[in-house]
Design an enzyme around this catalytic site. Structure first.
Site, PDB file in Angstrom:
ATOM      1  N   TYR A 100      -2.123  -0.669  10.313  1.00  0.00           N
ATOM      2  CA  TYR A 100      -2.279  -1.084   8.912  1.00  0.00           C
ATOM      3  C   TYR A 100      -1.024  -0.714   8.109  1.00  0.00           C
ATOM      4  O   TYR A 100      -0.466  -1.545   7.381  1.00  0.00           O
ATOM      5  CB  TYR A 100      -3.526  -0.404   8.325  1.00  0.00           C
ATOM      6  CG  TYR A 100      -3.727  -0.654   6.851  1.00  0.00           C
ATOM      7  CD1 TYR A 100      -4.361  -1.812   6.413  1.00  0.00           C
ATOM      8  CD2 TYR A 100      -3.280   0.258   5.894  1.00  0.00           C
ATOM      9  CE1 TYR A 100      -4.543  -2.048   5.045  1.00  0.00           C
ATOM     10  CE2 TYR A 100      -3.451   0.028   4.542  1.00  0.00           C
ATOM     11  CZ  TYR A 100      -4.087  -1.119   4.115  1.00  0.00           C
ATOM     12  OH  TYR A 100      -4.264  -1.351   2.771  1.00  0.00           O
ATOM     13  N   SER A 128       0.866  -1.191   0.000  1.00  0.00           N
ATOM     14  CA  SER A 128       0.000   0.000   0.000  1.00  0.00           C
ATOM     15  C   SER A 128       0.894   1.229   0.000  1.00  0.00           C
ATOM     16  O   SER A 128       2.038   1.184   0.495  1.00  0.00           O
ATOM     17  CB  SER A 128      -0.839  -0.007   1.285  1.00  0.00           C
ATOM     18  OG  SER A 128      -1.378   1.274   1.554  1.00  0.00           O
TER      19      SER A 128
HETATM   20  N1  LIG Z   1      -8.536  -0.323  -1.775  1.00  0.00           N
HETATM   21  C1  LIG Z   1      -7.459   0.405  -1.545  1.00  0.00           C
HETATM   22  O1  LIG Z   1      -7.486   1.655  -1.625  1.00  0.00           O
HETATM   23  C2  LIG Z   1      -6.169  -0.274  -1.194  1.00  0.00           C
HETATM   24  C3  LIG Z   1      -5.002   0.512  -1.177  1.00  0.00           C
HETATM   25  C4  LIG Z   1      -3.796  -0.100  -0.852  1.00  0.00           C
HETATM   26  C5  LIG Z   1      -3.752  -1.449  -0.601  1.00  0.00           C
HETATM   27  N2  LIG Z   1      -4.915  -2.181  -0.612  1.00  0.00           N
HETATM   28  C6  LIG Z   1      -4.810  -3.612  -0.313  1.00  0.00           C
HETATM   29  O2  LIG Z   1      -5.489  -4.358  -1.307  1.00  0.00           O
HETATM   30  C7  LIG Z   1      -5.878  -5.609  -0.763  1.00  0.00           C
HETATM   31  C8  LIG Z   1      -7.335  -5.859  -1.107  1.00  0.00           C
HETATM   32  O3  LIG Z   1      -8.148  -4.934  -0.391  1.00  0.00           O
HETATM   33  P1  LIG Z   1      -9.463  -4.284  -1.000  1.00  0.00           P
HETATM   34  O4  LIG Z   1      -9.261  -2.825  -1.033  1.00  0.00           O
HETATM   35  O5  LIG Z   1      -9.862  -5.005  -2.210  1.00  0.00           O
HETATM   36  O6  LIG Z   1     -10.476  -4.565   0.204  1.00  0.00           O
HETATM   37  P2  LIG Z   1     -11.777  -5.470   0.308  1.00  0.00           P
HETATM   38  O7  LIG Z   1     -12.741  -5.162  -0.786  1.00  0.00           O
HETATM   39  O8  LIG Z   1     -12.230  -5.331   1.713  1.00  0.00           O
HETATM   40  O9  LIG Z   1     -11.227  -6.941   0.048  1.00  0.00           O
HETATM   41  C9  LIG Z   1     -10.453  -7.616   1.005  1.00  0.00           C
HETATM   42  C10 LIG Z   1     -10.380  -9.086   0.607  1.00  0.00           C
HETATM   43  O10 LIG Z   1      -9.568  -9.772   1.570  1.00  0.00           O
HETATM   44  C11 LIG Z   1     -10.267 -10.898   2.032  1.00  0.00           C
HETATM   45  N3  LIG Z   1      -9.928 -11.199   3.413  1.00  0.00           N
HETATM   46  C12 LIG Z   1      -9.979 -10.389   4.502  1.00  0.00           C
HETATM   47  N4  LIG Z   1      -9.647 -11.075   5.611  1.00  0.00           N
HETATM   48  C13 LIG Z   1      -9.387 -12.347   5.201  1.00  0.00           C
HETATM   49  C14 LIG Z   1      -9.019 -13.537   5.880  1.00  0.00           C
HETATM   50  N5  LIG Z   1      -8.853 -13.579   7.223  1.00  0.00           N
HETATM   51  N6  LIG Z   1      -8.830 -14.663   5.155  1.00  0.00           N
HETATM   52  C15 LIG Z   1      -9.010 -14.644   3.811  1.00  0.00           C
HETATM   53  N7  LIG Z   1      -9.360 -13.571   3.114  1.00  0.00           N
HETATM   54  C16 LIG Z   1      -9.548 -12.432   3.806  1.00  0.00           C
HETATM   55  C17 LIG Z   1     -11.754 -10.576   1.883  1.00  0.00           C
HETATM   56  O11 LIG Z   1     -12.489 -11.778   1.684  1.00  0.00           O
HETATM   57  P3  LIG Z   1     -13.446 -12.514   2.752  1.00  0.00           P
HETATM   58  O12 LIG Z   1     -13.984 -11.444   3.663  1.00  0.00           O
HETATM   59  O13 LIG Z   1     -14.478 -13.165   1.889  1.00  0.00           O
HETATM   60  O14 LIG Z   1     -12.545 -13.498   3.428  1.00  0.00           O
HETATM   61  C18 LIG Z   1     -11.751  -9.766   0.603  1.00  0.00           C
HETATM   62  O15 LIG Z   1     -11.856 -10.602  -0.517  1.00  0.00           O
HETATM   63  C19 LIG Z   1      -5.619  -5.531   0.739  1.00  0.00           C
HETATM   64  O16 LIG Z   1      -4.400  -6.195   1.036  1.00  0.00           O
HETATM   65  C20 LIG Z   1      -5.470  -4.035   0.982  1.00  0.00           C
HETATM   66  O17 LIG Z   1      -4.676  -3.757   2.104  1.00  0.00           O
HETATM   67  C21 LIG Z   1      -6.101  -1.622  -0.902  1.00  0.00           C
END
Ligand SMILES: NC(=O)c1ccc[n+]([C@@H]2O[C@H](COP(=O)([O-])OP(=O)(O)OC[C@H]3O[C@@H](n4cnc5c(N)ncnc54)[C@H](OP(=O)(O)O)[C@@H]3O)[C@@H](O)[C@H]2O)c1
Length: 249
Positions: free
Chosen positions: A154, A140
């Site tokens: 985080y 991130s």
């Molecule tokens: N969106 C942003 O702006 C952003 C920016 C920088 C980095 N990121 C990173 O991108 C990645 C994806 O995040 P996102 O933004 O797409 O958020 P999101 O829509 O909340 O998706 C998170 C995903 O992680 C899974 N997850 C969470 N806890 C889990 C667990 N204990 N076991 C297995 N799966 C788990 C969730 O699936 P289930 O709940 O079905 O398990 C979901 O599919 C993350 O690593 C986040 O830190 C996001």
């Protein structure tokens, strides 16, 4: 071409959209997350849009470390080989330290860092055995500096993920196993659906297009989307802390 891609956290947000975009580019998919019904719906949607695409799904909680190894090995059995693993599952819970929410900060630390460590171990076990593979770790922009308020833990987990990726890349340099670390800026997803004013926020589709392009180039590291996050990243790394904390909103 890296034919088969395993994506964790594929039930929503970035993981879900990466699955769609990689399928459109001709990849087969191994998708996992806890909400398996969402994975099944996504698999049906992808196969309807791309009938030649093979999609397998499995339930996985990345905090169940034995299950991480079992699920990764089972996907390899399904496909014969896994060519790329995207360590994407993550959580955005958190509170300022010392305010009584160790539970939330610990859950984020365990999921985002120790869970990512387990996924990295399981992926590299397969890649070392195959003597081939591409490991992609989703960090991130918050990894650039220590961050205030609710994202302190985080941001620390994401700095940990980035260092883990770089260390593995150093370890495997000169081998057929490649490692990329991706630093996304704000991209709309379930994680930030209630956040109104995140700076430079882009749609899921636009943000993930930038991620997928960087991943396919197998860059060692990439800020995505490149604009404005390359200059913002430079600022975050080098500005005095009072200014750096303002840049992240
Ligand atoms: N969106 C942003 O702006 C952003 C920016 C920088 C980095 N990121 C990173 O991108 C990645 C994806 O995040 P996102 O933004 O797409 O958020 P999101 O829509 O909340 O998706 C998170 C995903 O992680 C899974 N997850 C969470 N806890 C889990 C667990 N204990 N076991 C297995 N799966 C788990 C969730 O699936 P289930 O709940 O079905 O398990 C979901 O599919 C993350 O690593 C986040 O830190 C996001």
């Amino acid at each position: 071409m890296r034919k088969t891609i395993l994506i964790t956290g594929a039930s929503s947000g970035l993981g879900e959209e990466m699955a769609r975009q990689f399928a459109a580019r001709g990849h087969d998919l191994a998708l996992c997350a806890r909400r398996v019904e969402k994975l099944e719906a996504l698999a049906a949607e992808i196969v309807a849009a791309h009938p030649g695409c093979r999609v397998e799904v499995r339930a996985l909680d990345v905090n169940d470390h034995d299950q991480v190894f079992e699920v990764f090995r089972a996907f390899r059995e399904d496909f014969g080989s896994i060519d790329r693993v995207v360590v994407n599952a993550g959580l955005g819970k958190g509170a300022p330290l010392g305010t009584g929410r160790f539970d939330a900060n610990r859950e984020t630390a365990m999921t985002n860092f120790v869970g990512a460590l387990a996924q990295t171990e399981a992926a590299l076990e397969i890649f070392r055995d195959q003597n081939a593979g591409h490991l992609v770790m989703i960090s991130s922009m918050s990894a650039m500096r220590g961050m205030p308020r609710t994202i302190t833990t985080y941001a620390a987990t994401k700095a940990g993920v980035a260092h883990l990726a770089e260390g593995v890349r150093a370890d495997l340099m000169g081998t057929p196993i490649k490692v990329s670390v991706i630093y996304p800026g704000y991209i709309r997803s379930e994680m930030n659906e209630r956040v109104k004013n995140a700076p430079f926020m882009v749609s899921t589709e636009k943000g993930v297009t930038a991620i997928v392009e960087a991943v396919e180039k197998e860059k060692g590291s990439a800020h995505v989307p490149p604009w404005p996050w390359i200059p913002v990243g430079f600022g975050l790394k080098h500005l005095p802390l009072p200014l750096a904390r303002k840049l992240m909103g």
